[in-house]
Design a protein around this motif. Sequence first.
Motif: not given
Length: 95
Positions: A49-50, A76-78, A82-89
């Motif tokens: 998140g940071l 780029g934001l999308f 998406i990568i951050a959401a995959l790594l988070y979930y």
Amino acid sequence: MVGSAPTAFFGELWVNFGIWLNILLPMYVGMLILLIHKIFTLRPLNSLGLAVMVWLALDLKNLASTGISMFFIPIGLFVILIIAALLYYFPRIKV
């Protein structure tokens, strides 16, 4: 040398959208940035998140020196979100 280019931002708004969005859109952009800030500050951040918060801040700083058209479809934001959401979930995915 660091500066801003409000003429590019407001000039592009004027040419593309006219007077009414030139008055209203900067207010909505500011409210969107405040909403993003509140999302990140209302809950505890982990390292992912940071990292996303810092990347987003470094990406949004470009609004001060460019027009707004490059932020309408931020590919780029999308991709990063998406990568951050995959790594988070799915934290056990091997990269």
